[in-house]
Structures are given as structure tokens and as C-alpha cells.
Design an enzyme around this catalytic site. Structure first.
Site, PDB file in Angstrom:
ATOM      1  CG  ASP A  10      -1.693  -7.759   4.666  1.00  0.00           C
ATOM      2  OD1 ASP A  10      -1.230  -8.342   3.659  1.00  0.00           O
ATOM      3  OD2 ASP A  10      -1.022  -7.472   5.666  1.00  0.00           O
TER       4      ASP A  10
ATOM      5  NE  ARG B 237      -3.674  -0.078   2.258  1.00  0.00           N
ATOM      6  CZ  ARG B 237      -4.692   0.140   1.440  1.00  0.00           C
ATOM      7  NH1 ARG B 237      -5.021  -0.737   0.526  1.00  0.00           N
ATOM      8  NH2 ARG B 237      -5.370   1.274   1.530  1.00  0.00           N
TER       9      ARG B 237
HETATM   10  N1  EPU Z   1      -8.654   4.987   7.046  1.00  0.00           N
HETATM   11  C1  EPU Z   1      -9.670   5.565   6.326  1.00  0.00           C
HETATM   12  N2  EPU Z   1      -9.335   6.378   5.266  1.00  0.00           N
HETATM   13  C2  EPU Z   1      -8.045   6.604   4.903  1.00  0.00           C
HETATM   14  C3  EPU Z   1      -7.001   6.008   5.659  1.00  0.00           C
HETATM   15  C4  EPU Z   1      -7.339   5.185   6.732  1.00  0.00           C
HETATM   16  O1  EPU Z   1     -10.843   5.377   6.618  1.00  0.00           O
HETATM   17  O2  EPU Z   1      -7.809   7.340   3.936  1.00  0.00           O
HETATM   18  C5  EPU Z   1      -8.985   4.107   8.176  1.00  0.00           C
HETATM   19  C6  EPU Z   1      -8.600   2.650   7.870  1.00  0.00           C
HETATM   20  O3  EPU Z   1      -9.585   2.004   7.098  1.00  0.00           O
HETATM   21  C7  EPU Z   1      -8.425   2.086   9.250  1.00  0.00           C
HETATM   22  C8  EPU Z   1      -7.878   3.272  10.050  1.00  0.00           C
HETATM   23  O4  EPU Z   1      -8.205   4.449   9.296  1.00  0.00           O
HETATM   24  O5  EPU Z   1      -9.676   1.721   9.764  1.00  0.00           O
HETATM   25  C9  EPU Z   1      -6.381   3.238  10.297  1.00  0.00           C
HETATM   26  O6  EPU Z   1      -5.687   3.077   9.082  1.00  0.00           O
HETATM   27  P1  EPU Z   1      -4.208   3.642   8.855  1.00  0.00           P
HETATM   28  O7  EPU Z   1      -4.266   4.613   7.720  1.00  0.00           O
HETATM   29  O8  EPU Z   1      -3.642   4.080  10.147  1.00  0.00           O
HETATM   30  O9  EPU Z   1      -3.441   2.348   8.378  1.00  0.00           O
HETATM   31  P2  EPU Z   1      -2.373   2.235   7.221  1.00  0.00           P
HETATM   32  O10 EPU Z   1      -1.535   3.443   7.149  1.00  0.00           O
HETATM   33  O11 EPU Z   1      -3.030   1.743   5.967  1.00  0.00           O
HETATM   34  C10 EPU Z   1      -0.442   1.273   8.697  1.00  0.00           C
HETATM   35  C11 EPU Z   1       0.412   0.038   8.668  1.00  0.00           C
HETATM   36  C12 EPU Z   1      -0.447  -1.150   9.090  1.00  0.00           C
HETATM   37  C13 EPU Z   1      -0.966  -0.910  10.512  1.00  0.00           C
HETATM   38  C14 EPU Z   1      -1.752   0.408  10.535  1.00  0.00           C
HETATM   39  C15 EPU Z   1      -2.201   0.787  11.920  1.00  0.00           C
HETATM   40  C16 EPU Z   1       1.965   0.551   6.889  1.00  0.00           C
HETATM   41  C17 EPU Z   1       2.444   0.253   5.519  1.00  0.00           C
HETATM   42  N3  EPU Z   1       0.907  -0.147   7.312  1.00  0.00           N
HETATM   43  O12 EPU Z   1      -1.495   1.044   7.760  1.00  0.00           O
HETATM   44  O13 EPU Z   1       0.402  -2.271   9.109  1.00  0.00           O
HETATM   45  O14 EPU Z   1      -1.800  -1.965  10.892  1.00  0.00           O
HETATM   46  O15 EPU Z   1      -0.929   1.479  10.026  1.00  0.00           O
HETATM   47  O16 EPU Z   1      -1.112   0.938  12.775  1.00  0.00           O
HETATM   48  O17 EPU Z   1       2.552   1.366   7.595  1.00  0.00           O
HETATM   49  C18 EPU Z   1       1.042  -4.462   8.660  1.00  0.00           C
HETATM   50  O18 EPU Z   1       2.212  -4.072   8.712  1.00  0.00           O
HETATM   51  O19 EPU Z   1       0.726  -5.663   8.614  1.00  0.00           O
HETATM   52  C19 EPU Z   1      -0.016  -3.479   8.616  1.00  0.00           C
HETATM   53  C20 EPU Z   1      -1.241  -3.747   8.187  1.00  0.00           C
END
Ligand code: EPU
Length: 433
Positions: free
Chosen positions: A114, A90
Site C-alpha cells: 500500500d 510486503r
Molecule cells: N520503518 C522504517 N524502516 C524499516 C521498517 C519500518 O523506517 O526498515 C518505519 C516505517 O516506514 C513506518 C514505521 O517504521 O513509519 C512502522 O513500520 P512497520 O515496520 O511497523 O510496518 P510494517 O511491518 O511494514 C505492519 C503491517 C501494517 C501495519 C504496520 C503497523 C504487515 C504485513 N503489515 O507493516 O499493516 O500498519 O505493521 O502496525 O504486517 C495493513 O495490514 O494494511 C498494513 C499496512
């Protein structure tokens, strides 16, 4: 490719943490902001950094990786519309800020990654719009343009999203004027990126109440930076030590990044000892059932709940995990049940502890009754995603007998030479190609 694991014995010894997956891929994208070379130490050789490397190379970077040190250099942006990508992680959306800053336009594919919830990117796109970009959502891609450059603005995030905070920072550092990010995520991987950008010449201030203030600068320079150690690996090794009744010194584990987890270890009745260079985890006696709710940093990290779930199968009583970040992160419960765990997943928030998923029909609460004797009995588990793949390994190492784990390429995306490092702790795990 698959692993054959014969479990049921205590793991002992020392393991060194790799550089953080999520704390390296964001830095790789941040190097796109400068035309000078950037060097990253403690760089993990994993699938996700290779996938992110392909993205950077398409954009114009040359990359050299040797002995845990990566040098990325992007003298010019060769391609700002990078839609021909594997879509296996992502990260591409993070590149939109640097591309807009250096090329005035950016196009990246609709994202993969994922299957743990719908994973929208509306906060990212709204942040770019707030900074003046015109954004189009196409069938296969996101496209944004800002021919006159981005301009600082207030970005009020509806939720402290890790990725959207990173997008806002990466887009804000070279924007004209001041950018204020409200309700920002402050995970250690983000703070590490902020420190690197500061060293590159950015002006970023961390305020109270999750506020981040950025004063835009016109140019950033090259940097040498160290990737932080992987706090997800730390928790996986800690859970393995405790669940198998062994003792593991996790070199590189940092108390600052693990405060909430260490409290959980103590509540469980397990032990840890913080010494110079790392933390040792042990199980002195019986383990107690506990309740845990996941949250944004400094809360209990969502990526930690899977290894913890295996450990909770070994406690006395009923434990609960309330997941409040991802809507659908308990698919792995079926794998644990196959090995003999007693785990039920439901939609109901614990009473009085309603979260933003309350009443929305997401199975986001797990109850685990322990202790359960886990047994491999020659069963085969198929890896669903990166983190649940790692728990297949942990569960197989806790289980008596043999377990086959299929689809381990997905685990290699986030864990460096995991089988080799586990063997050094006494694990019986074989990779079969
Ligand atoms: N969300 C929205 N809109 C957006 C962005 C996020 O609704 O535009 C929501 C998501 O659907 C979720 C929540 O906000 O319900 C949190 O999402 P976040 O954006 O914090 O997650 P992410 O940046 O996509 C990163 C890590 C994840 C980890 C999460 C939470 C990376 C590449 N991924 O994801 O890691 O679980 O933060 O800490 O940094 C993993 O490494 O296995 C993994 C999934």
C-alpha cells in the site's frame, strides 16, 4: 469488479472474524524454517495469503488449503533467489532470514504494498547485517549472503517496527548463539509467531522494555498452530455496528487484542459487552467527539484509524486522529468528503503532542466535524488500498442512497468474502464482475 452498496440502515446480527491477514502471512514464512510439515488452523482465504503462498511455492513449499486449514511443507529450499514475484505485498523481505538460515543466501524483489508512506526496509537489512549477512541493494532486489550461517548479535531497532522485529526473530532463531532485539514490536501477530516458533523448538524469551532474547537452535520441527482472529476486521465490524446504530456480535473478537479500542468505544459513548466467544457492539445514544493518537501495540493501531474515521463523522463535535506510524495515511479523506463528511487533514501535530513527524511536512493529522449526513447519491469511489477500500464500504453502508465502489480486488486481498458476510448482517451490497 465493483460493489454496489445501498446504505443508511442499521446492521444487526452475528459475524465471525476470519484469521488475521498479518498474523497468517508471517506464520507462512516462519514455516520455511523447518523441513517438516506445518499446519495452520483458522487460515484466511484471502488475496494476501495466496500471494504469500506463491512466494513459498517458489522457494520449495507444497501447500494444501482446505476448510480453513493450511498445510505447508518445505523439505528443501529449491530457490533462494526469488525475484520473479508479483510485488503485491510486503512479505518477501521476511523470507530472507529463513533463506539465509537454510540456503546461506537470499534474494527478494524490492517491495510493493500500500502507498501509505515511503516504507523503507533499512531496519530489516541492518538487522541481517548485524547477524553477519552481507547485504546488497540492487535496482530491483535485495540480496544477502551468509555462507557460514548467521551469528547471534544485538539488534537495536530505531523504532519498534513490526516487520523488522519479525525479520530479526526469523533470522535469529537458527543463528549461532544469542540474539537480543532491543525496542522490539510486540503486536499480537508477533507474539503468535513467537508462540509458534517456541512450539517448533525455538528458545525465545520476552523481556521487559521491549527486549526479546533468542537462544539460537540448530533445527526446528513441524507444528500445528492456530492463526489469531483478525483484530482489524473486529474494529471494522464494531465501527459499522456503532455508526449505523445497529448491534453486531463479533464472534472471535478478543479483549486482549482490543483493549485500547474498547476504551475509545466507551469514550465515544458507544457500548460493548464482552461475552463468551466474542464482543457485542451497540450505540445506546448520542456519540461524543474524541481525540485519538495511533501508536505501536498496545497503543491504538494505525490500521484502525480508517474505520474509526467513518464513525467519527457521526459524533457530535470535532474529533481528531493523530497518525504517528505512517506518513501518508489520510488519502481516503477525499472519499469521505465526496460522501459529505467534513474532514480536514493537516501537517501540524496537536500542540504539546509532537510526534516523530513534527515539522516534516507530512499530512498526518485529521480533524473531523460531526455529525454529518453521508449520502451516496450514485457516486463512485475508487479503492486506493486495502484498508481505505474497507472504509469505502463502511462509509457507503452509513450513507443514504447508492454508492459504487470500484477496484474491489484490493479489498479481497485482506477481507474474506466481505460482501457475503455483510449481507448476513442485513447490508445491501452486490458484487458486480
Ligand atoms: N520503518 C522504517 N524502516 C524499516 C521498517 C519500518 O523506517 O526498515 C518505519 C516505517 O516506514 C513506518 C514505521 O517504521 O513509519 C512502522 O513500520 P512497520 O515496520 O511497523 O510496518 P510494517 O511491518 O511494514 C505492519 C503491517 C501494517 C501495519 C504496520 C503497523 C504487515 C504485513 N503489515 O507493516 O499493516 O500498519 O505493521 O502496525 O504486517 C495493513 O495490514 O494494511 C498494513 C499496512
Amino acid at each position: 469488479m465493483h460493489f454496489v452498496v445501498r446504505g443508511g440502515k442499521p446492521l444487526r446480527g452475528e459475524v465471525k472474524l476470519a484469521g488475521s491477514k498479518n498474523g497468517a502471512t508471517n506464520l507462512m514464512v516462519a514455516t520455511l524454517l523447518t523441513d517438516e510439515p506445518c499446519t495452520l488452523h483458522n487460515f484466511p482465504a484471502i488475496g494476501d495469503t495466496a500471494i504469500t503462498g506463491e512466494l513459498c511455492e517458489k522457494i520449495g513449499s507444497t501447500i494444501q488449503v482446505r476448510d480453513g486449514v493450511a498445510t505447508l511443507h518445505t523439505p528443501t529450499i529449491k530457490q533462494s533467489r526469488v525475484t520473479e514475484l508479483s510485488r503485491r505485498n510486503r512479505i518477501p523481505i521476511l523470507a530472507m532470514g529463513p533463506l539465509l538460515a537454510r540456503a546461506g543466501e537470499a534474494e527478494v524483489p524490492i517491495l510493493g504494498g500500500d502507498k501509505i508512506g515511503p516504507r523503507p526496509v533499512d531496519f530489516h537489512l541492518d538487522a541481517l547485517r548485524a547477524l553477519g549477512a552481507e547485504v546488497e541493494i540492487n535496482k530491483e532486489s535485495y540480496f544477502a549472503r551468509a555462507p557460514q550461517g548467521l551469528t547471534g548479535a544485538v539488534i537495536d531497532l530505531p523504532f519498534p517496527s513490526v516487520g523488522a522485529t519479525e525479520t530479526s526473530i526469523l533470522a535469529g532463531v537458527l543463528a549461532k548463539g544469542e540474539t537480543v532485539i532491543l525496542n522490539a514490536a510486540l503486536e499480537p501477530e508477533i507474539i503468535s509467531m513467537v508462540k509458534m516458533l517456541q512450539n517448533m523448538g525455538a528458545i525465545i524469551e520476552l523481556g521487559a522494555n521491549r527486549d526479546i532474547y533468542i537462544e539460537g537452535v540448530s533445527k526446528l520441527r513441524g507444528v500445528v498452530h492456530e492463526v489469531i482472529s483478525d483484530r482489524n476486521e473486529a474494529v471494522s465490524f464494531a465501527c459499522l455496528a456503532i455508526a449505523t446504530g445497529g448491534e453486531i456480535f463479533v464472534r472471535g473478537a478478543m479483549q486482549d487484542h482490543l483493549i485500547t479500542f474498547l476504551n475509545v468505544v466507551r469514550r465515544l459513548g458507544a457500548e460493548y459487552k464482552i461475552i463468551s466467544g466474542g464482543i457485542t457492539f451497540t450505540r445506546p445514544g448520542l456519540l461524543k467527539a474524541i481525540s485519538v493518537k495511533t501508536g505501536t501495540y498496545p497503543g491504538f493501531m494505525t490500521d484502525w484509524q480508517q474505520p474509526l474515521a467513518v464513525l467519527l463523522t457521526q459524533t457530535n463535535g470535532t474529533s481528531r486522529i493523530h497518525e504517528t506510524i505512517w506518513e501518508d495515511r489520510f488519502a481516503y479523506a477525499e472519499d469521505l468528503r465526496a460522501l459529505g463528511a467534513n474532514i480536514q487533514v493537516s501537517m501540524e501535530c496537536p500542540s504539546g503532542k509532537e510526534c516523530r513527524f513534527a515539522g516534516k511536512g507530512f499530512k498526518h493529522v485529521a480533524e473531523i466535524q460531526g455529525p454529518a449526513e453521508l449520502k451516496g447519491d450514485g457516486k463512485a469511489l475508487r479503492v486506493r488500498d486495502l484498508r481505505s477500500g474497507m472504509i469505502n464500504i463502511i462509509a457507503a453502508l452509513v450513507s443514504k442512497g447508492e454508492t459504487k465502489i470500484e477496484g474491489v480486488e484490493e479489498i479481497d486481498r485482506g477481507y474474506e468474502r466481505i460482501d457475503e458476510r455483510l449481507r448476513a448482517l442485513g447490508a445491501d451490497i452486490t458484487r458486480v464482475s
